[in-house]
Design an enzyme around this catalytic site. Structure first.
Site, PDB file in Angstrom:
ATOM      1  N   HIS A   1       0.616  13.246   2.991  1.00  0.00           N
ATOM      2  CA  HIS A   1       0.087  12.442   4.095  1.00  0.00           C
ATOM      3  C   HIS A   1       0.039  13.312   5.354  1.00  0.00           C
ATOM      4  O   HIS A   1       0.990  14.060   5.639  1.00  0.00           O
ATOM      5  CB  HIS A   1       0.984  11.209   4.307  1.00  0.00           C
ATOM      6  CG  HIS A   1       0.440  10.266   5.321  1.00  0.00           C
ATOM      7  ND1 HIS A   1       0.799  10.315   6.648  1.00  0.00           N
ATOM      8  CD2 HIS A   1      -0.468   9.272   5.211  1.00  0.00           C
ATOM      9  CE1 HIS A   1       0.146   9.368   7.311  1.00  0.00           C
ATOM     10  NE2 HIS A   1      -0.632   8.723   6.465  1.00  0.00           N
TER      11      HIS A   1
ATOM     12  N   HIS B   1      -9.296   5.202  -9.975  1.00  0.00           N
ATOM     13  CA  HIS B   1      -9.631   4.205  -8.945  1.00  0.00           C
ATOM     14  C   HIS B   1     -10.778   4.793  -8.120  1.00  0.00           C
ATOM     15  O   HIS B   1     -10.612   5.851  -7.491  1.00  0.00           O
ATOM     16  CB  HIS B   1      -8.407   3.952  -8.059  1.00  0.00           C
ATOM     17  CG  HIS B   1      -8.645   2.991  -6.932  1.00  0.00           C
ATOM     18  ND1 HIS B   1      -8.577   1.625  -7.086  1.00  0.00           N
ATOM     19  CD2 HIS B   1      -8.946   3.200  -5.630  1.00  0.00           C
ATOM     20  CE1 HIS B   1      -8.832   1.031  -5.920  1.00  0.00           C
ATOM     21  NE2 HIS B   1      -9.066   1.962  -5.030  1.00  0.00           N
TER      22      HIS B   1
ATOM     23  N   PHE C   1     -14.775  12.774   7.241  1.00  0.00           N
ATOM     24  CA  PHE C   1     -13.815  11.793   6.774  1.00  0.00           C
ATOM     25  C   PHE C   1     -12.552  12.496   6.242  1.00  0.00           C
ATOM     26  O   PHE C   1     -11.430  12.089   6.519  1.00  0.00           O
ATOM     27  CB  PHE C   1     -14.509  11.005   5.662  1.00  0.00           C
ATOM     28  CG  PHE C   1     -13.881   9.710   5.303  1.00  0.00           C
ATOM     29  CD1 PHE C   1     -13.570   8.776   6.269  1.00  0.00           C
ATOM     30  CD2 PHE C   1     -13.635   9.401   3.962  1.00  0.00           C
ATOM     31  CE1 PHE C   1     -13.007   7.566   5.915  1.00  0.00           C
ATOM     32  CE2 PHE C   1     -13.074   8.198   3.608  1.00  0.00           C
ATOM     33  CZ  PHE C   1     -12.760   7.277   4.580  1.00  0.00           C
TER      34      PHE C   1
ATOM     35  N   GLU D   1     -12.932   0.144  -5.460  1.00  0.00           N
ATOM     36  CA  GLU D   1     -12.599  -0.329  -4.106  1.00  0.00           C
ATOM     37  C   GLU D   1     -13.864  -0.548  -3.261  1.00  0.00           C
ATOM     38  O   GLU D   1     -14.800   0.238  -3.320  1.00  0.00           O
ATOM     39  CB  GLU D   1     -11.704   0.729  -3.452  1.00  0.00           C
ATOM     40  CG  GLU D   1     -11.271   0.401  -2.049  1.00  0.00           C
ATOM     41  CD  GLU D   1     -10.238   1.402  -1.542  1.00  0.00           C
ATOM     42  OE1 GLU D   1      -9.290   1.732  -2.280  1.00  0.00           O
ATOM     43  OE2 GLU D   1     -10.385   1.856  -0.398  1.00  0.00           O
TER      44      GLU D   1
ATOM     45  N   SER E   1     -10.467   0.937 -11.728  1.00  0.00           N
ATOM     46  CA  SER E   1     -10.520  -0.033 -10.632  1.00  0.00           C
ATOM     47  C   SER E   1     -11.488   0.515  -9.589  1.00  0.00           C
ATOM     48  O   SER E   1     -11.738   1.724  -9.532  1.00  0.00           O
ATOM     49  CB  SER E   1      -9.130  -0.285 -10.050  1.00  0.00           C
ATOM     50  OG  SER E   1      -8.491   0.927  -9.733  1.00  0.00           O
TER      51      SER E   1
ATOM     52  N   ASP F   1      -3.098   2.396   9.901  1.00  0.00           N
ATOM     53  CA  ASP F   1      -3.067   3.244  11.099  1.00  0.00           C
ATOM     54  C   ASP F   1      -3.533   2.417  12.271  1.00  0.00           C
ATOM     55  O   ASP F   1      -4.593   1.790  12.192  1.00  0.00           O
ATOM     56  CB  ASP F   1      -4.024   4.433  10.935  1.00  0.00           C
ATOM     57  CG  ASP F   1      -3.579   5.354   9.819  1.00  0.00           C
ATOM     58  OD1 ASP F   1      -2.458   5.883   9.915  1.00  0.00           O
ATOM     59  OD2 ASP F   1      -4.345   5.514   8.850  1.00  0.00           O
TER      60      ASP F   1
HETATM   61  P1  FAD Z   1       3.614   4.951   4.493  1.00  0.00           P
HETATM   62  O1  FAD Z   1       3.936   5.017   3.061  1.00  0.00           O
HETATM   63  O2  FAD Z   1       4.437   4.081   5.365  1.00  0.00           O
HETATM   64  O3  FAD Z   1       3.659   6.456   5.042  1.00  0.00           O
HETATM   65  C1  FAD Z   1       3.080   6.784   6.292  1.00  0.00           C
HETATM   66  C2  FAD Z   1       3.701   8.081   6.811  1.00  0.00           C
HETATM   67  O4  FAD Z   1       5.034   7.828   7.252  1.00  0.00           O
HETATM   68  C3  FAD Z   1       3.819   9.219   5.796  1.00  0.00           C
HETATM   69  O5  FAD Z   1       3.624  10.421   6.468  1.00  0.00           O
HETATM   70  C4  FAD Z   1       5.246   9.114   5.288  1.00  0.00           C
HETATM   71  O6  FAD Z   1       5.745  10.357   4.833  1.00  0.00           O
HETATM   72  C5  FAD Z   1       5.954   8.666   6.553  1.00  0.00           C
HETATM   73  N1  FAD Z   1       7.127   7.819   6.318  1.00  0.00           N
HETATM   74  C6  FAD Z   1       7.237   6.787   5.471  1.00  0.00           C
HETATM   75  N2  FAD Z   1       8.439   6.215   5.565  1.00  0.00           N
HETATM   76  C7  FAD Z   1       9.108   6.890   6.529  1.00  0.00           C
HETATM   77  C8  FAD Z   1      10.393   6.782   7.119  1.00  0.00           C
HETATM   78  N3  FAD Z   1      11.247   5.818   6.739  1.00  0.00           N
HETATM   79  N4  FAD Z   1      10.742   7.664   8.094  1.00  0.00           N
HETATM   80  C9  FAD Z   1       9.877   8.638   8.500  1.00  0.00           C
HETATM   81  N5  FAD Z   1       8.648   8.798   7.969  1.00  0.00           N
HETATM   82  C10 FAD Z   1       8.268   7.939   7.001  1.00  0.00           C
HETATM   83  N6  FAD Z   1      -5.707   1.952   5.542  1.00  0.00           N
HETATM   84  C11 FAD Z   1      -6.105   0.778   6.080  1.00  0.00           C
HETATM   85  O7  FAD Z   1      -6.026   0.589   7.300  1.00  0.00           O
HETATM   86  N7  FAD Z   1      -6.613  -0.235   5.303  1.00  0.00           N
HETATM   87  C12 FAD Z   1      -6.726  -0.109   3.955  1.00  0.00           C
HETATM   88  O8  FAD Z   1      -7.187  -1.038   3.282  1.00  0.00           O
HETATM   89  C13 FAD Z   1      -6.308   1.114   3.344  1.00  0.00           C
HETATM   90  N8  FAD Z   1      -6.351   1.290   2.009  1.00  0.00           N
HETATM   91  C14 FAD Z   1      -5.867   2.441   1.455  1.00  0.00           C
HETATM   92  C15 FAD Z   1      -5.834   2.569   0.063  1.00  0.00           C
HETATM   93  C16 FAD Z   1      -5.342   3.710  -0.530  1.00  0.00           C
HETATM   94  C17 FAD Z   1      -5.308   3.806  -2.034  1.00  0.00           C
HETATM   95  C18 FAD Z   1      -4.880   4.797   0.284  1.00  0.00           C
HETATM   96  C19 FAD Z   1      -4.376   6.059  -0.353  1.00  0.00           C
HETATM   97  C20 FAD Z   1      -4.900   4.676   1.662  1.00  0.00           C
HETATM   98  C21 FAD Z   1      -5.382   3.503   2.268  1.00  0.00           C
HETATM   99  N9  FAD Z   1      -5.363   3.336   3.654  1.00  0.00           N
HETATM  100  C22 FAD Z   1      -5.793   2.141   4.196  1.00  0.00           C
HETATM  101  C23 FAD Z   1      -4.912   4.418   4.545  1.00  0.00           C
HETATM  102  C24 FAD Z   1      -3.431   4.266   4.914  1.00  0.00           C
HETATM  103  O9  FAD Z   1      -3.217   3.086   5.635  1.00  0.00           O
HETATM  104  C25 FAD Z   1      -3.063   5.470   5.765  1.00  0.00           C
HETATM  105  O10 FAD Z   1      -3.074   6.647   4.993  1.00  0.00           O
HETATM  106  C26 FAD Z   1      -1.761   5.335   6.559  1.00  0.00           C
HETATM  107  O11 FAD Z   1      -1.703   6.417   7.473  1.00  0.00           O
HETATM  108  C27 FAD Z   1      -0.503   5.411   5.723  1.00  0.00           C
HETATM  109  O12 FAD Z   1      -0.307   4.277   4.983  1.00  0.00           O
HETATM  110  P2  FAD Z   1       0.846   4.264   3.842  1.00  0.00           P
HETATM  111  O13 FAD Z   1       0.865   2.902   3.302  1.00  0.00           O
HETATM  112  O14 FAD Z   1       0.648   5.392   2.912  1.00  0.00           O
HETATM  113  O15 FAD Z   1       2.111   4.532   4.768  1.00  0.00           O
END
Ligand code: FAD
Length: 276
Positions: free
Chosen positions: A140, A257, A207, A9, A7, A100
């Site tokens: 993370h 990916h 980055f 991106e 895939s 974020d």
């Molecule tokens: P989560 O899974 O919610 O985790 C975020 C943090 O919170 C982690 O440290 C986790 O340990 C912690 N956490 C989770 N649940 C809890 C809880 N219940 N209590 C306490 N802590 C918790 N960003 C963008 O803005 N746009 C994009 O299109 C984008 N695409 C991405 C694609 C990929 C494949 C990846 C790997 C990252 C991408 N990101 C993107 C970056 C991503 O948004 C950031 O890394 C963001 O900081 C975390 O998103 P997440 O979905 O992993 O968050």
């Protein structure tokens, strides 16, 4: 070496020129027959229209398209509307993220973490979407501990994610370890490594600091030794990334990916070297 699933991106271009260039890039990458092209989504919905437009173009060209969707700073109604629009357009895959908020942005909205978004998508749309979530083999940057991050990852899978894509990394051991730990914790969905080809070392270094991906010392020192010699950086980067992919596929990665950065050349070169 055959790649089981591929895939690629993109980010949503900002200008007419960028849109036209991305069309060309997609045409160049299409012969790789990726399972899907995905398009990122700016924090708080800042690229909402551009992500949508890019995804629609990809789909109109006959490719499977996966919009990224981040939830931080969003309301349930807002996300519901986006999901309904994608559903109406026949989009079947989504990359569900927390995202974020830009520093200083106040309102974090109605979702705190990505597992809440996954839960919401399942509740609202049943099994319509194949949901991808993010995984972090080097953890993370905001995670309280590796254990907490693994629990958070499992929570997203338990909420209904079908597969995961990792943050990029250059240390295959970190991926192997993460997959082993996730498997031991009961996660059985495919965890596809995210691959960042290396075009410019200085940009990559900046980055990587921000997103918590580590550039191993041996690589960093070699890149630094090349200074401004772009050809040597490119050649070394290609070797490193191809060897990483080979190793990942050897240890059973279910696919790759590619973070294309809206460029085709490096992704094509790596895939050709892998025999795609
Ligand atoms: P989560 O899974 O919610 O985790 C975020 C943090 O919170 C982690 O440290 C986790 O340990 C912690 N956490 C989770 N649940 C809890 C809880 N219940 N209590 C306490 N802590 C918790 N960003 C963008 O803005 N746009 C994009 O299109 C984008 N695409 C991405 C694609 C990929 C494949 C990846 C790997 C990252 C991408 N990101 C993107 C970056 C991503 O948004 C950031 O890394 C963001 O900081 C975390 O998103 P997440 O979905 O992993 O968050």
């Amino acid at each position: 070496m055959a790649i089981p699933d591929l895939s690629i991106e993109f980010f949503p271009p900002q200008t007419e020129e960028g849109i036209a260039k991305l069309r060309t890039v997609r045409a160049q990458l299409a012969p790789l027959k990726p399972a899907f092209f995905s398009c990122t989504y700016g924090a708080g919905g800042s690229t909402r229209e551009r992500t949508f437009a890019t995804v629609m173009e990809i789909a109109a060209e006959g490719h499977s398209a996966a919009p990224h969707l981040s939830c931080i700073g969003s309301t349930r109604d807002g996300i519901r509307e986006i999901l309904a629009t994608y559903q109406a357009k026949g989009i079947k895959r989504v990359v569900a993220l927390r995202g974020d908020l830009p520093s200083g942005a106040g309102d974090s909205g109605e979702f705190r973490y990505a597992n809440e978004l996954v839960e919401f998508i399942r509740r609202e749309t049943g099994d319509w979407f194949h949901i991808e979530v993010a995984a972090y083999p080097e953890w993370h940057p905001q995670a309280r501990s590796p254990r907490d991050d693994l629990i958070a990852f499992k929570r997203k899978v338990d909420a209904g994610a079908n597969s995961a894509i990792t943050q990029y990394f250059y240390n295959a051991d970190a991926y192997e370890h993460f997959v082993a730990e996730a498997t031991a914790a009961g996660v059985s969905v495919p965890i596809v490594p995210g691959i960042m080809p290396i075009a410019s070392f200085s940009k990559l270094a900046r980055f990587s600091d921000a997103c918590g991906a580590e550039i191993p010392r041996w690589m960093r020192l070699k890149f630094e030794q090349f200074g401004d010699d772009a050809a040597s950086i490119r050649a070394f980067g290609l070797d490193v990334v191809t060897e990483l992919c080979e190793r990942l596929l050897t240890v059973g990665a279910p696919g790759l990916h590619f973070y294309s950065m809206n460029q085709s050349a490096l992704t094509l070169d790596v895939c050709r070297r892998l025999g795609r």
